[in-house]
Design a protein around this motif. Structure first.
Motif, PDB file in Angstrom:
ATOM      1  N   SER A 181     -30.319  49.408 -17.076  1.00 37.96           N
ATOM      2  CA  SER A 181     -29.432  50.015 -16.195  1.00 37.96           C
ATOM      3  C   SER A 181     -30.253  50.885 -15.205  1.00 37.96           C
ATOM      4  O   SER A 181     -31.479  50.807 -15.181  1.00 37.96           O
ATOM      5  CB  SER A 181     -28.709  51.481 -16.900  1.00 37.96           C
ATOM      6  OG  SER A 181     -29.986  52.325 -17.720  1.00 37.96           O
ATOM      7  N   GLY A 182     -29.570  51.481 -14.290  1.00 40.36           N
ATOM      8  CA  GLY A 182     -30.288  51.835 -13.012  1.00 40.36           C
ATOM      9  C   GLY A 182     -31.126  53.189 -13.323  1.00 40.36           C
ATOM     10  O   GLY A 182     -32.115  53.435 -12.868  1.00 40.36           O
ATOM     11  N   GLY A 228     -31.137  51.658  -5.969  1.00 41.86           N
ATOM     12  CA  GLY A 228     -29.752  52.332  -5.551  1.00 41.86           C
ATOM     13  C   GLY A 228     -28.680  51.317  -5.813  1.00 41.86           C
ATOM     14  O   GLY A 228     -27.637  51.881  -6.260  1.00 41.86           O
ATOM     15  N   LEU A 229     -28.760  50.094  -5.537  1.00 40.60           N
ATOM     16  CA  LEU A 229     -27.639  49.180  -5.903  1.00 40.60           C
ATOM     17  C   LEU A 229     -27.601  49.298  -7.441  1.00 40.60           C
ATOM     18  O   LEU A 229     -26.389  49.011  -7.791  1.00 40.60           O
ATOM     19  CB  LEU A 229     -28.295  47.797  -5.460  1.00 40.60           C
ATOM     20  CG  LEU A 229     -28.360  47.535  -3.836  1.00 40.60           C
ATOM     21  CD1 LEU A 229     -28.877  45.944  -3.653  1.00 40.60           C
ATOM     22  CD2 LEU A 229     -27.052  47.563  -3.185  1.00 40.60           C
ATOM     23  N   CYS A 230     -28.671  49.294  -8.154  1.00 42.54           N
ATOM     24  CA  CYS A 230     -28.429  49.276  -9.726  1.00 42.54           C
ATOM     25  C   CYS A 230     -27.542  50.546 -10.124  1.00 42.54           C
ATOM     26  O   CYS A 230     -26.540  50.481 -10.993  1.00 42.54           O
ATOM     27  CB  CYS A 230     -29.792  49.362 -10.403  1.00 42.54           C
ATOM     28  SG  CYS A 230     -30.696  47.811 -10.295  1.00 42.54           S
ATOM     29  N   LEU A 231     -27.884  51.726  -9.599  1.00 44.59           N
ATOM     30  CA  LEU A 231     -27.025  52.780  -9.752  1.00 44.59           C
ATOM     31  C   LEU A 231     -25.496  52.738  -9.317  1.00 44.59           C
ATOM     32  O   LEU A 231     -24.550  53.174  -9.996  1.00 44.59           O
ATOM     33  CB  LEU A 231     -27.688  54.118  -9.050  1.00 44.59           C
ATOM     34  CG  LEU A 231     -29.050  54.505  -9.755  1.00 44.59           C
ATOM     35  CD1 LEU A 231     -29.708  55.628  -8.639  1.00 44.59           C
ATOM     36  CD2 LEU A 231     -28.872  55.015 -11.011  1.00 44.59           C
ATOM     37  N   LEU A 232     -25.470  52.132  -8.117  1.00 39.45           N
ATOM     38  CA  LEU A 232     -23.977  51.981  -7.389  1.00 39.45           C
ATOM     39  C   LEU A 232     -23.361  50.856  -8.554  1.00 39.45           C
ATOM     40  O   LEU A 232     -21.977  51.150  -9.001  1.00 39.45           O
ATOM     41  CB  LEU A 232     -23.825  51.194  -6.414  1.00 39.45           C
ATOM     42  CG  LEU A 232     -24.258  52.218  -5.128  1.00 39.45           C
ATOM     43  CD1 LEU A 232     -24.455  51.610  -3.887  1.00 39.45           C
ATOM     44  CD2 LEU A 232     -23.397  53.481  -5.164  1.00 39.45           C
ATOM     45  N   ASN A 233     -23.849  49.891  -9.124  1.00 39.51           N
ATOM     46  CA  ASN A 233     -23.182  48.962 -10.160  1.00 39.51           C
ATOM     47  C   ASN A 233     -22.887  49.729 -11.426  1.00 39.51           C
ATOM     48  O   ASN A 233     -21.995  49.313 -12.048  1.00 39.51           O
ATOM     49  CB  ASN A 233     -24.194  47.909 -10.393  1.00 39.51           C
ATOM     50  CG  ASN A 233     -23.391  46.763 -11.105  1.00 39.51           C
ATOM     51  OD1 ASN A 233     -22.711  46.166 -10.761  1.00 39.51           O
ATOM     52  ND2 ASN A 233     -24.145  46.456 -12.141  1.00 39.51           N
ATOM     53  N   ASP A 234     -23.879  50.607 -11.816  1.00 38.41           N
ATOM     54  CA  ASP A 234     -23.623  51.337 -13.022  1.00 38.41           C
ATOM     55  C   ASP A 234     -22.384  52.167 -12.923  1.00 38.41           C
ATOM     56  O   ASP A 234     -21.559  52.243 -13.956  1.00 38.41           O
ATOM     57  CB  ASP A 234     -24.763  52.099 -13.323  1.00 38.41           C
ATOM     58  CG  ASP A 234     -25.999  51.344 -13.954  1.00 38.41           C
ATOM     59  OD1 ASP A 234     -25.842  50.298 -14.183  1.00 38.41           O
ATOM     60  OD2 ASP A 234     -27.199  52.055 -14.008  1.00 38.41           O
ATOM     61  N   LYS A 235     -22.365  52.995 -11.928  1.00 38.34           N
ATOM     62  CA  LYS A 235     -21.084  53.853 -11.679  1.00 38.34           C
ATOM     63  C   LYS A 235     -19.930  52.622 -11.705  1.00 38.34           C
ATOM     64  O   LYS A 235     -18.640  53.126 -12.095  1.00 38.34           O
ATOM     65  CB  LYS A 235     -21.032  54.251 -10.430  1.00 38.34           C
ATOM     66  CG  LYS A 235     -22.156  55.627 -10.509  1.00 38.34           C
ATOM     67  CD  LYS A 235     -22.078  56.217  -8.787  1.00 38.34           C
ATOM     68  CE  LYS A 235     -23.134  57.386  -8.996  1.00 38.34           C
ATOM     69  NZ  LYS A 235     -23.392  58.063  -7.739  1.00 38.34           N
ATOM     70  N   ARG A 236     -19.753  51.539 -11.097  1.00 38.70           N
ATOM     71  CA  ARG A 236     -18.873  50.617 -11.061  1.00 38.70           C
ATOM     72  C   ARG A 236     -18.515  50.245 -12.260  1.00 38.70           C
ATOM     73  O   ARG A 236     -17.026  50.170 -12.899  1.00 38.70           O
ATOM     74  CB  ARG A 236     -18.697  49.312  -9.861  1.00 38.70           C
ATOM     75  CG  ARG A 236     -18.017  48.514  -9.676  1.00 38.70           C
ATOM     76  CD  ARG A 236     -18.358  47.229  -9.348  1.00 38.70           C
ATOM     77  NE  ARG A 236     -19.562  46.541 -10.223  1.00 38.70           N
ATOM     78  CZ  ARG A 236     -19.275  45.995 -11.126  1.00 38.70           C
ATOM     79  NH1 ARG A 236     -17.762  45.732 -11.621  1.00 38.70           N
ATOM     80  NH2 ARG A 236     -20.302  45.497 -11.755  1.00 38.70           N
ATOM     81  N   ARG A 239     -16.659  52.952 -14.300  1.00 33.35           N
ATOM     82  CA  ARG A 239     -15.149  53.296 -14.002  1.00 33.35           C
ATOM     83  C   ARG A 239     -14.504  52.214 -14.663  1.00 33.35           C
ATOM     84  O   ARG A 239     -13.353  52.364 -15.107  1.00 33.35           O
ATOM     85  CB  ARG A 239     -15.042  53.207 -12.337  1.00 33.35           C
ATOM     86  CG  ARG A 239     -15.657  54.511 -11.743  1.00 33.35           C
ATOM     87  CD  ARG A 239     -15.239  54.531 -10.362  1.00 33.35           C
ATOM     88  NE  ARG A 239     -15.366  53.481  -9.488  1.00 33.35           N
ATOM     89  CZ  ARG A 239     -16.737  53.597  -8.752  1.00 33.35           C
ATOM     90  NH1 ARG A 239     -17.571  54.612  -8.786  1.00 33.35           N
ATOM     91  NH2 ARG A 239     -17.034  52.504  -8.210  1.00 33.35           N
TER      92      ARG A 239
END
Length: 261
Positions: A181-182, A228-236, A239
């Motif tokens: 995970s991010g 940053g990309l990993c954190l965005l993917n984690d949020k996606r 959801r």
């Protein structure tokens, strides 16, 4: 997979990667001379622009042949990078689903240009590094450099740069398939900065700080972009999982109502 199946897959993928490197090495033989001329250009520029006395020399009868093999293998690794990078990624993430296969293709599409970018960046800083290192030669002395040592140093440096540029892409790829995970990556940001600077100090040539900066700065930038990309993917992903959970709960409630009726 059982351990035996993993070993069998590793053997098959290593074999495919080795075949690709061999084919690239054969191709490297045909472009060996122009590549060697480019690799030796920093020494030639010292003599032409600064009036230095520097020369590349072979120290044995078989040294020219050994050097040709080394340069050709390096070229084989570079030319076959799309193949062995894919084999490495496919082994890390076995049994890929359709969506994950698209991730694998995206990984190769990003990793290969970054690998070449790292090699190109190393090539850009080499003239300055050679100039700085040879500046320590006392006046009245000449630099008689063993060509095998010099070229091997350059090839290892360029490979180090290329591989260093791949690490952030590997992190993003592992995050996309759910391995890491991010937040896990972000927790180690201090040790990441330390390790990047340590790697840059060991890999970058020259006694000047700029050579280290040329490697450390883009690596750190790529690492934080990857985080940053990993954190965005984690949020996606969170959801999506929440929506699926709500859908399952709604379906279960509807089933309970029907059973009650």
């Amino acid at each position: 997979m059982a351990l035996g199946e993993h070993l069998k897959e590793a053997r098959n993928r290593l074999f495919i990667g080795a075949i690709a490197v061999f084919v690239g090495t054969v191709a490297g033989f045909f472009i060996y001379e122009p590549v060697l001329e480019e690799l030796s250009r920093p020494i030639q520029d010292l003599n032409a622009r600064e009036g230095r006395s520097a020369a590349l020399n072979f120290d044995g009868v078989a040294s020219p042949f050994d050097l040709m093999i080394q340069v050709s293998v390096f070229l084989g690794i570079v030319l076959s990078s799309p193949v062995w990078l894919y084999q490495l990624w496919a082994f890390i993430t076995p049994s890929l689903k359709t969506k994950e296969r698209r991730v694998a293709v995206s990984f190769i599409a990003v990793a290969v240009p970054l690998f070449f970018s790292g090699i190109f960046l190393a090539w850009l800083i080499l003239p300055n590094a050679v100039r700085v290192l040879t500046d320590f030669t006392p006046g009245g002395f000449s630099n008689i450099i063993t060509v095998t040592v010099f070229i091997t140093f350059l090839l290892r440096l360029m490979l180090a740069f290329g591989i260093a540029f791949l690490l952030p892409v590997v992190l993003v790829g592992l995050n996309l398939v759910g391995v890491v995970s991010g937040r896990q990556i972000l927790k180690g940001w201090r040790i990441t900065i330390f390790m990047v600077c340590l790697f840059a100090a060991m890999a970058a040539p020259g006694a000047d700080a700029m050579s280290m900066f040329y490697l450390a700065a883009p690596m750190l930038l790529l690492f934080f972009i990857a985080i940053g990309l990993c954190l965005l993917n984690d949020k996606r992903r969170a959801r999506k999982n929440k929506a699926q959970q709500e859908h399952l709960e709604s379906t279960a409630d509807q089933a309970s109502v029907i059973d009650g009726v």
